[in-house]
Design an enzyme around this catalytic site. Structure first.
Site, PDB file in Angstrom:
ATOM      1  CE  LYS A  53      -3.797  -2.651   2.134  1.00 22.47           C
ATOM      2  NZ  LYS A  53      -4.460  -2.912   3.084  1.00 22.47           N
ATOM      3  CD  GLN A  97      -3.407  -4.503   6.371  1.00 24.80           C
ATOM      4  OE1 GLN A  97      -3.209  -3.615   5.740  1.00 24.80           O
ATOM      5  NE2 GLN A  97      -3.980  -5.707   5.853  1.00 24.80           N
ATOM      6  CG  ASP A 120      -9.660  -0.638   4.616  1.00 21.24           C
ATOM      7  OD1 ASP A 120      -9.411  -0.497   3.572  1.00 21.24           O
ATOM      8  OD2 ASP A 120      -9.175  -1.193   5.556  1.00 21.24           O
TER       9      ASP A 120
END
Ligand code: NAP
Length: 284
Positions: A53, A97, A120
Site C-alpha cells: 500500500k 490493517q 477502507d
C-alpha cells in the site's frame, strides 16, 4: 470457448496512471493526499500488504506513513491513536490493517475512525450509505470487482450474479454494489445445500471463500464471467485462487487470474478513496 482474461494488474496500472495526473493537479493547489496506515504486530502477510500500500501510494504521488505498533499495544492505546489521527488535519485517510491481535476489538476500532477518513469503507456509516445508494467510501475489494466488471464488454443490468462467500469485507458488500447496478444477486455460503445448483445459473460467478480450487468447470455455466477473489498459498509456496483457473476458463467468457486479478484492484481503489477523501476535506 476459452475465456478472455481480465487482467487486474493491467487495469490497475491504467487507473493509477490517471490518478497520478489527478494528484499532480491537486498538488498544484497545495493538496497532497495523505494516507496513514496503522499496523499492529508482526504478521508477515499484513506487513507485506502494508508495504504494498505504501509503495502504490508513492507511485501515484500520495504521501503515506506507516505507524507500526508492537503486538502488545492495548485497545485503549490504539483508540487514542485513532482519535488523534481523526483530529489531525494533515491526515486524509486512515487505514488500520486487519486482522488485529485477538485482545483488540476490531469493530470498536473501525467504528472509531472518522467516517470521512475511512478509506477502507468498513465504518457502519459508510456501509449504511452504500446500502441505500448514497455517496460513501466503498470497500476496496468489492469496488475493485465492480470496476473490473465495468471494464469488460458486458451489460450488467439484468444479469444474475452468484456470490460464494458472505463476509463483511467482500461477499456481502459486493452483492450490494451489484444490486445497485440492477444485477439480480444470489448469495451462497458454507451452509448452502447443493452449491452447484446455484452456481450453474450464474451469469457472473464471484468466488470469495479462501479454499484453493473449490470451483471447477462443473460449477460453471457456459459463457459465465468468473471473478476469483480467493488468495491461497499452496504447498509449493505459490499463490492460487479459489477457482481451478485452467479448467474453468474452458467454459467461461471472462475470468480473473490469481495473482494479477482482484488483488491489484483492491489497492487501486484504496488509492482512489484516499484521493477522494483529500478532495472532500479540502472542499469543506
Ligand atoms: P471469510 O471471512 O473467511 O469468508 C469466507 C466465506 O466463504 C464465508 O462466508 C463462508 O461461509 C464461505 N465458505 C466457506 N467454505 C465454503 C464452502 N465450502 N462453500 C461455500 N461457501 C463457503 O473470507 P474473506 O475475508 O471474505 O476472504 C475470502 C477470500 O478472499 C480469502 O482467500 C481472502 O484471502 C481473499 N481476499 C482477497 C482480497 C484481494 O484483494 N484479492 C481481499 C480480501 C479477501 P460462512 O459465512 O457460512 O462461514
Amino acid at each position: 470457448m476459452t475465456a478472455q482474461i481480465i487482467n487486474g494488474k493491467d487495469l490497475a496500472g491504467k487507473l493509477r496512471e490517471k490518478m497520478k495526473e489527478e494528484v499532480k493537479e491537486l498538488v498544484k493547489h497545495d493538496i497532497t493526499p495523505h494516507l496513514t496506515v496503522v499496523l499492529v504486530g508482526e504478521d508477515p502477510a499484513s506487513k507485506s500488504y502494508v508495504s504494498g500500500k505504501k509503495k502504490a501510494s508513492a507511485e501515484v504521488g500520495i504521501s503515506s506513513e506507516v505507524i507500526h505498533l508492537p503486538k502488545e499495544t492495548t485497545e485503549t492505546e490504539l483508540l487514542q491513536l485513532i482519535k488523534k489521527l481523526n483530529e489531525d488535519n494533515n491526515v486524509d485517510g486512515i487505514l488500520v490493517q486487519l486482522p488485529l491481535p485477538k485482545h483488540i476489538n476490531e469493530q470498536q476500532i473501525i467504528e472509531t475512525i472518522d467516517p470521512s477518513k475511512d478509506v477502507d469503507g468498513f465504518h457502519p456509516i459508510n456501509i449504511g450509505r452504500m446500502m441505500i445508494g448514497e455517496k460513501s467510501f466503498l470497500p476496496c475489494t468489492p469496488y475493485g470487482i465492480v470496476t473490473m466488471l465495468r471494464s469488460i464488454d458486458i451489460e450488467l443490468e439484468g444479469k444474475h450474479a452468484v456470490i460464494i462467500g458472505r463476509s463483511n469485507i467482500v461477499g456481502k458488500p459486493v452483492g450490494q454494489l451489484l444490486l445497485n447496478e440492477n444485477v439480480t444477486v444470489t448469495y451462497c455460503h458454507s451452509k448452502t445445500n447443493n452449491l452447484v445448483e446455484y452456481t450453474k445459473k450464474a451469469d457472473i460467478l464471484i468466488v470469495a471463500v479462501g479454499k484453493p480450487h473449490i470451483i471447477n468447470s462443473d460449477y460453471v455455466k457456459e459463457g459465465a464471467v468468473i471473478i476469483d477473489v480467493g488468495v491461497n498459498r499452496i504447498e509449493d509456496g505459490s499463490l492460487t485462487g479459489d477457482v481451478d483457473f485452467e479448467d474453468a476458463k474452458k467454459k467461461a467468457s471472462y475470468i480473473t487470474p490469481v495473482p494479477k486479478g482482484v488483488g491489484p484492484m483492491t489497492i487501486t481503489m484504496l488509492l482512489e478513496n484516499t484521493i477522494k477523501a483529500a478532495k472532500e476535506r479540502n472542499r469543506r
